[in-house]
Scaffold this active site. Structure first.
Site, mmCIF file in Angstrom:
data_model
loop_
_atom_site.group_PDB
_atom_site.id
_atom_site.type_symbol
_atom_site.label_atom_id
_atom_site.label_comp_id
_atom_site.label_asym_id
_atom_site.label_seq_id
_atom_site.Cartn_x
_atom_site.Cartn_y
_atom_site.Cartn_z
ATOM 1 N N ILE A 96 48.350 44.116 33.412
ATOM 2 C CA ILE A 96 47.224 43.685 33.921
ATOM 3 C C ILE A 96 46.319 44.766 34.639
ATOM 4 O O ILE A 96 45.208 44.762 34.779
ATOM 5 C CB ILE A 96 47.795 42.637 35.091
ATOM 6 C CG1 ILE A 96 48.570 41.499 34.192
ATOM 7 C CG2 ILE A 96 46.531 42.216 35.712
ATOM 8 C CD1 ILE A 96 49.094 40.569 35.124
ATOM 9 N N ARG A 142 51.980 40.301 43.932
ATOM 10 C CA ARG A 142 52.786 39.394 44.681
ATOM 11 C C ARG A 142 52.517 39.893 46.281
ATOM 12 O O ARG A 142 52.742 41.011 46.417
ATOM 13 C CB ARG A 142 54.687 39.702 44.392
ATOM 14 C CG ARG A 142 54.948 38.990 43.077
ATOM 15 C CD ARG A 142 55.057 37.620 43.284
ATOM 16 N NE ARG A 142 55.415 37.001 41.962
ATOM 17 C CZ ARG A 142 54.991 36.700 41.056
ATOM 18 N NH1 ARG A 142 53.657 36.738 40.882
ATOM 19 N NH2 ARG A 142 55.430 36.138 39.830
ATOM 20 N N GLY A 177 46.257 33.577 39.971
ATOM 21 C CA GLY A 177 45.804 34.432 38.787
ATOM 22 C C GLY A 177 45.811 33.976 37.484
ATOM 23 O O GLY A 177 44.788 34.679 36.641
ATOM 24 N N PHE A 185 49.829 50.663 36.618
ATOM 25 C CA PHE A 185 48.971 50.601 35.324
ATOM 26 C C PHE A 185 49.701 50.221 34.186
ATOM 27 O O PHE A 185 49.922 50.801 33.428
ATOM 28 C CB PHE A 185 48.633 52.204 35.340
ATOM 29 C CG PHE A 185 47.427 52.148 34.573
ATOM 30 C CD1 PHE A 185 46.164 51.807 34.889
ATOM 31 C CD2 PHE A 185 47.341 53.111 33.588
ATOM 32 C CE1 PHE A 185 44.998 51.774 34.685
ATOM 33 C CE2 PHE A 185 46.069 53.484 32.824
ATOM 34 C CZ PHE A 185 44.695 52.758 33.261
ATOM 35 N N GLY A 186 50.260 48.860 34.352
ATOM 36 C CA GLY A 186 50.775 48.357 33.272
ATOM 37 C C GLY A 186 49.642 47.259 32.418
ATOM 38 O O GLY A 186 48.611 47.518 32.367
ATOM 39 N N HIS A 218 47.400 31.735 44.814
ATOM 40 C CA HIS A 218 48.171 32.185 43.684
ATOM 41 C C HIS A 218 47.699 31.400 42.231
ATOM 42 O O HIS A 218 48.513 30.781 41.536
ATOM 43 C CB HIS A 218 49.594 31.613 43.689
ATOM 44 C CG HIS A 218 50.686 32.671 43.073
ATOM 45 N ND1 HIS A 218 51.550 33.148 43.695
ATOM 46 C CD2 HIS A 218 50.361 33.188 41.810
ATOM 47 C CE1 HIS A 218 52.391 34.004 42.639
ATOM 48 N NE2 HIS A 218 51.525 33.885 41.767
ATOM 49 N N GLU A 253 54.371 32.403 50.726
ATOM 50 C CA GLU A 253 53.664 31.163 49.970
ATOM 51 C C GLU A 253 54.393 29.724 50.207
ATOM 52 O O GLU A 253 55.588 29.939 50.116
ATOM 53 C CB GLU A 253 53.234 31.577 48.645
ATOM 54 C CG GLU A 253 52.520 32.604 48.423
ATOM 55 C CD GLU A 253 52.359 33.077 47.002
ATOM 56 O OE1 GLU A 253 52.533 32.303 45.882
ATOM 57 O OE2 GLU A 253 51.668 34.000 46.746
#
Ligand code: NAP
Ligand code: GLV
Length: 340
Positions: free
Chosen positions: A171, A252, A301, A168-169, A299, A281
């Site tokens: 983002i 990740r 985002g 819960f940072g 990837h 990846e």
């Protein structure tokens, strides 16, 4: 009167430090760097293998890097004269931070500017997986649509459901903010409980990871990758989730055990997934490619033009600050900072 910053810039001009840029970045960022530095620019998307990176880093004082550049302890220990590694990403799991700190190399990242953009994609994946948007597109596009049918591509509601946020940072909270607009209930798990005003604003309840997994209709992952979060979500955790649950990962890849996820999806232990990141990846587990209930993105985002431009400029500003002998604004290993 010449202010201190101007003196510092003038010093930069006279010294002209050398910087290695390991991959293509936005041209504005290169222009900014070239105003003050000699730039060795690898203007491709290929990235530099370790031995080439080490060769090109010789005689440089800074490296502007990307998340595909692997700064292992072995690589870091062979760098000489590098003051700063300025990563164009908020995540910095590609850098062995302890090794960098021991070597006295400052490491910086690009937080905040990408928070909303990444949260948008997480929510987009959630909607796409729940409402089968990609399947619908493929269905129409391939000419399979012959008739309206009562359960044609029926998915799951998003509104009024429970969203579990792991990490819960910045983002994670931005995703919660979006979920409020869909009248969702929010559960979150983090190392620490958020301040009461944040919980109130986002109507979010702090629970254990186990409680979150058992009770959420959607689980969205937002922890950094480190030794504690690698495979945080494995077979046991997937087994706790509802069979109707959908798992979203924009953090990740290695935070989720991909092999266990493929098994859980195949066996109907969970209903679907929306994944922007993968364990190896750009290789994607072949099992994921076969599953219709999975939405995959490469990837991306933070990949809006505006945000990626800001990230490039921010990384360059971090590098320039370090080269001026100033503490860079987005330093992630303050232990390496010796002051001016
Ligand atoms: P952030 O603000 O640092 O948020 C991460 C949160 O996770 C923090 O509250 C952190 O707590 C918490 N956390 C750390 N370890 C944990 C654990 N073991 N269990 C539970 N919670 C834990 O970072 P952010 O800016 O939101 O970014 C999160 C991650 O998203 C990045 O690290 C990056 O890997 C990824 N990302 C991906 C994309 C993409 O393109 N897909 C874009 C941007 C970011 P503490 O602060 O106490 O450590
Ligand atoms: C992207 O994945 C980032 O960490 O910024």
């Amino acid at each position: 009167m010449i202010v201190r910053a101007e003196v510092a810039v003038a010093q930069l001009h006279s010294v002209r430090p050398s910087v290695l840029v390991t991959k293509r970045i936005f041209p504005e960022a290169i222009e900014l760097l070239e105003r003050y530095c000699e730039v060795d620019y690898e203007a491709t998307d290929d990235g530099l293998p370790a031995e080439q990176l080490l060769r090109r880093a010789r005689g440089k004082q800074a490296i502007v890097s990307q998340l595909t550049d692997k700064f292992t302890a072995d690589v870091i220990n062979q760098l000489q004269g590098i003051r700063v590694i300025a990563n164009v990403a908020v995540g910095y799991d590609n850098v062995d931070l302890d090794a960098a700190t021991r070597a006295g190399i400052l490491v910086t990242n690009t937080p905040d500017v990408l928070t909303d953009t990444t949260a948008d994609l997480a929510f987009g994946l959630l909607l796409a997986a729940a409402r089968r948007i990609v399947e619908g597109h493929q269905f129409v596009h391939s000419g399979q649509w012959k008739n309206w049918a009562i359960d044609l591509l029926a998915g799951y509601d998003v509104h009024h459901k429970t969203l579990g946020i792991v990490g819960f940072g910045r983002i994670g909270r931005a995703v919660a903010r979006r979920a409020l607009g869909f009248s969702m209930q929010i559960l979150y798990y983090d190392l620490e409980r958020a301040p009461a005003e944040v919980e109130q604003e986002l109507d979010a309840r702090y629970v254990s990871l186990e409680e979150l997994l058992r009770n959420s209709d959607f689980v969205s992952i937002h922890v950094p990758l480190n030794s504690n979060t690698r495979h945080l979500i494995g077979a046991r955790e997937l087994g706790l989730m509802k069979p109707t649950a959908i798992l979203i990962n924009t953090a990740r890849g290695p935070v989720i055990d991909e092999e266990a996820l493929v098994r859980a999806l195949r066996e109907g232990i969970i209903a679907g997934a929306g994944l922007d990141v993968f364990e190896n990846e750009p290789r994607v587990h072949p099992g994921l490619l076969e599953l219709r209930q999975v939405v995959l993105t490469p990837h991306i985002g933070s990949a809006s033009i505006e945000t990626r431009r800001k990230m490039c400029l921010m990384a360059v500003e971090n590098a320039l600050a370090a080269l001026r002998g100033e503490r860079p604004p987005n330093l992630v290993n303050p232990e390496a900072w010796k002051g001016n």
